[in-house]
Structures are given as C-alpha cells and as structure tokens.
Design an enzyme around this catalytic site. Structure first.
Site, PDB file in Angstrom:
ATOM      1  N   ASP A 252      12.394  17.916  94.727  1.00 57.76           N
ATOM      2  CA  ASP A 252      13.797  18.070  95.109  1.00 57.76           C
ATOM      3  C   ASP A 252      14.587  16.777  94.955  1.00 57.76           C
ATOM      4  O   ASP A 252      15.634  16.748  94.299  1.00 57.76           O
ATOM      5  CB  ASP A 252      13.902  18.573  96.551  1.00 57.76           C
ATOM      6  CG  ASP A 252      13.505  20.030  96.688  1.00 57.76           C
ATOM      7  OD1 ASP A 252      12.726  20.520  95.849  1.00 57.76           O
ATOM      8  OD2 ASP A 252      13.970  20.678  97.636  1.00 57.76           O
TER       9      ASP A 252
ATOM     10  N   ASP B 187      16.651  19.866 109.423  1.00 61.91           N
ATOM     11  CA  ASP B 187      16.730  18.463 109.033  1.00 61.91           C
ATOM     12  C   ASP B 187      18.118  18.050 108.604  1.00 61.91           C
ATOM     13  O   ASP B 187      18.544  16.907 108.822  1.00 61.91           O
ATOM     14  CB  ASP B 187      15.719  18.163 107.923  1.00 61.91           C
ATOM     15  CG  ASP B 187      14.322  17.968 108.468  1.00 61.91           C
ATOM     16  OD1 ASP B 187      14.198  17.774 109.687  1.00 61.91           O
ATOM     17  OD2 ASP B 187      13.365  18.001 107.680  1.00 61.91           O
TER      18      ASP B 187
ATOM     19  N   SER C 287       5.415  23.877 101.707  1.00 63.70           N
ATOM     20  CA  SER C 287       5.996  22.528 101.684  1.00 63.70           C
ATOM     21  C   SER C 287       5.435  21.748 102.863  1.00 63.70           C
ATOM     22  O   SER C 287       4.982  22.331 103.853  1.00 63.70           O
ATOM     23  CB  SER C 287       7.521  22.585 101.748  1.00 63.70           C
ATOM     24  OG  SER C 287       7.947  23.108 102.993  1.00 63.70           O
TER      25      SER C 287
END
Length: 412
Positions: A18, A126, A182
């Site tokens: 990412d 987040d 992830s």
C-alpha cells in the site's frame, strides 16, 4: 503530464504494497515525498526499506527509533490502567499510533512541512488514531488519505489493482494476490485481520503466528518469574529458574515477549467494536503484555483500597475507550492518565508467576504496601476484630432486602 507542485508531504511509510504504491501515487499528484518509518519493535529490514523508498522517489527517508519511548510512555500507562478494551483487547496497535504520530509530526516540523499522508483504510480505526493525534499536536497540519480519495478508491478497488499498478511502475513488492491476511507488528503485539479472517468462523492457520508458540507444542516444563513493580510500573523481572534478570524498560519487555511467547502465552481471537461503528474480527499475539497485565492486576488487589479500586476500574474503562478511539492527546485522556497514575502510588511489590502451555498463573505476591492483614483475616486468631459486631452489620444491611421483599409481596 505532470501535475502542479503541491509541496511536500511526510508519508507514514511501511515499505509494503500500500504505502509503496502511495509513495509513487503522491508524486504523480504533484507532491514531493519524505518517507517516515517508526521503529516500534517490528521485525523489519530498515535499511532495505530506506533504499526502497529513495529508489521510488522519496526526497528523504526518516527512520525513528521509538522503542523505548513506546514502552515507557505508552505501554506502561496501559499496564497501570489494566487496559483491555471491551475486557479483552490489550490495545497494542491503538497504543502505538499516538507514539508514531508524535514522531511523524516532529519530523514534519523539522522539515517545515504541514502535510502528512498515510495508508490507513477508510473503514478502519487507524485513520482516526493517526489524524486525531496529528491534529492535537499540530492544529495546522493537513492530511492526505488516499484510501478516502474517490479517484484513488475507484482506480484501486482491491488488492489486485494495486499489484497491477506496482507492476506497471516497477514497484518491487513481496505481497501476492493470495496473501490471506494483513498484519501489524510492534513491541506490544502483532495483529492479524482481513482476508480469510474476515469470516469470524474461520480458524486462523497454524503458520500465521509469529511470536507465540502453539500452546499444545509449548515446553512441558513451566517457567517461573518474579516481576517487581514500583508505582504500578514493572521495574525488574527475574527468571527464578536460571537467575536471568532484566531491569531496564525495553530489555525487560523484550525479554518477557521472548519467554512468554516461547510458552504460548498471549493469543486472543476476538470480535470487537470499531469506533467508526462496525464490528471487526482480529487475532492478536500479546505475550509480554498478557503477563504484565495479569501480574499488575494481582498486585493492585493486594495493595489498593477497595473503594479507590472501584473508581480506578471505572477510569480504566474510560482510558481504554479513549485510547482505542484515538484520543490519547485529548484533555480527557490526559486527565484520566493522571488520575490512574495517582492511584498507583502504593502499587509496589513483587508478583510470582508461572507460564505454562499458554497460561499465566499467579503463584504468590508480596509488598511493603500490602493491605492484607494476616492476623485480621485469620480463622485461628481473633485479632483486632469482634465477631459479634457482624450481627448488627448484617441486620442493618438486611433492612433494605426485607423492604424489597415486603413490596414484592404487596403486589403479588
């Protein structure tokens, strides 16, 4: 055709798929990029990450060693609070974010930059934690969040499109289209989510875990430790079996991670309530944190007044919610942390623990500040207590119960 310059952005960079793609994408949007990476204890080839960021066009690359700060200024207050969000989650990622954000904002200040960027998703916690922390520390900061940019999301609706973008722009990545989850790694824990874990009925694969041994395969011989606290903060750990001692914060915590992980301690698999309003499934490894929370809570019960502890427990619930929701730098969280720290004045002493097959057993405790009076509680010694006084105590407490029964009978 290149776009007009938009100035410089400090990017929270991990080196993964990412943020590597975002680093290149930001340049295509007209930004110069300074990559920033915080070392909060994750396993990472930091020099390789630096070289990669610079190769992808980053103007500079900062790597901040935040490990000691993370333990002393963020993990220790969580231990003092007995922090478990929704009674289960020890807040590993939530604690790391304000630490990372503080260092990121400081980097932006050094570079006279007022724009930061991150790769947090538009559905997760987040994004909130990073941005609220940054705004609290620098109200003038500007945030670029690609995963909330409609054009970015349209172009990259899934992982496959990102991998295609990376291939087209010669961005080296280790991810694959079959990557089943992830991961976020720091000293406090490793978290796993997404992919196959999005179905809460799916069992985690055995090879997923990084820091904890399968409890069924853990050693058949337990390990015994003594953990010493001052003002609710661990200051020393002693391995009773081999005499090994650690008494500096980072070394102590790292050692506990190693020992507890070897005995399978610290795995949890939960469904939690995100601040943004949806439930999510997460799997976590928190070896040292699990041991310290168990030991600290036990010492509190020995040394803390009953009514003070009730108040402190209520404050702990507030603390957990504030930290989980990204409010570390809020006035209410600062106030709660101050109150919790005040409650820890007498939480001092030693706790003996046994680690065995994924479990933490408390085997004893001692403190100069103990409120445990052996003579007072003994069944063999009267002590400074008159047993017949309990009769009046019971009768007075029974008044309310008798009245409740009278009322119920009147309406039956």
């Amino acid at each position: 055709m290149s776009k007009p310059s938009k100035g410089t952005a400090v990017l929270a960079y991990s080196g993964g798929l990412d943020t590597s793609c975002i680093l290149v994408w930001l340049q295509e949007q007209g930004y110069e990029v300074i990559a920033f990476m915080a070392n909060v204890g994750q396993e990472e080839d930091f020099e390789a990450a630096r070289k990669k960021a610079l190769k992808l066009g980053a103007k500079k690359m900062y790597i901040a060693d935040c490990k000691t700060e993370f333990v002393e200024n963020f993990i220790w207050p969580a231990v003092q609070a007995n922090a478990r969000y929704e009674d289960r989650y020890p807040l590993g990622t939530a604690l790391a974010r304000p630490c990372i954000a503080r260092n990121m904002v400081e980097t932006a200040r050094k570079e006279s930059c007022t724009t930061i960027a991150h790769g947090a998703t538009g559905k997760g916690n987040d994004q909130i934690r990073f941005e609220l922390s940054c705004y609290a520390l620098n109200p003038e900061i500007r945030v670029v969040a690609p995963w909330r940019n409609p054009e970015f999301v349209k172009n990259f609706p899934g992982r496959g499109e990102l991998l295609d973008y990376a291939a087209a722009r010669n961005i080296p990545v280790s991810a694959s289209k079959k990557n089943p989850w992830s991961m976020d790694y720091n000293l406090m824990h490793i978290s796993y989510e997404g992919g196959m874990l999005e179905n809460p009925a799916n069992k985690p694969l055995p090879d997923m875990y990084r820091t904890t041994c399968d409890p069924e395969k853990a050693p058949d011989t337990p390990v015994y430790l003594t953990i010493e606290f001052k003002r609710g903060v661990p200051v020393k750990v002693t391995n009773v079996d081999d005499g090994h001692v650690e008494d500096s914060p980072l070394a102590l915590f790292t050692y506990l991670n190693k020992v507890a992980g070897a005995h399978g301690v610290g795995r949890i698999d939960i469904v939690e309530n995100r601040f943004i309003g949806m439930k999510s499934r997460g799997v976590y490894e928190t070896p040292a944190g699990t041991v310290l929370l168990a030991a600290h809570e036990d010492l509190e019960l020995l040394t803390m007044d009953r009514e003070v502890r009730k108040v402190k427990q209520a404050l702990s619930v507030q603390f957990c919610t504030q930290v989980y929701n990204g409010m570390w730098y809020s006035p209410e969280c600062e106030y709660v942390r101050h109150c919790i720290d005040k409650s820890q004045e007498n939480v001092q002493g030693k706790v003996n623990v046994k680690l065995y097959k994924g479990n933490v057993y408390i085997t004893g405790r001692e403190s100069d500040y103990s409120l445990y009076n052996e003579e007072l509680v003994s069944m063999d010694v009267t002590g400074n207590y008159e047993p017949h006084d309990a009769e009046g105590f019971i009768k007075i407490n029974a008044v309310r119960l008798k009245e409740h029964k009278r009322l119920k009978k009147a309406f039956q």
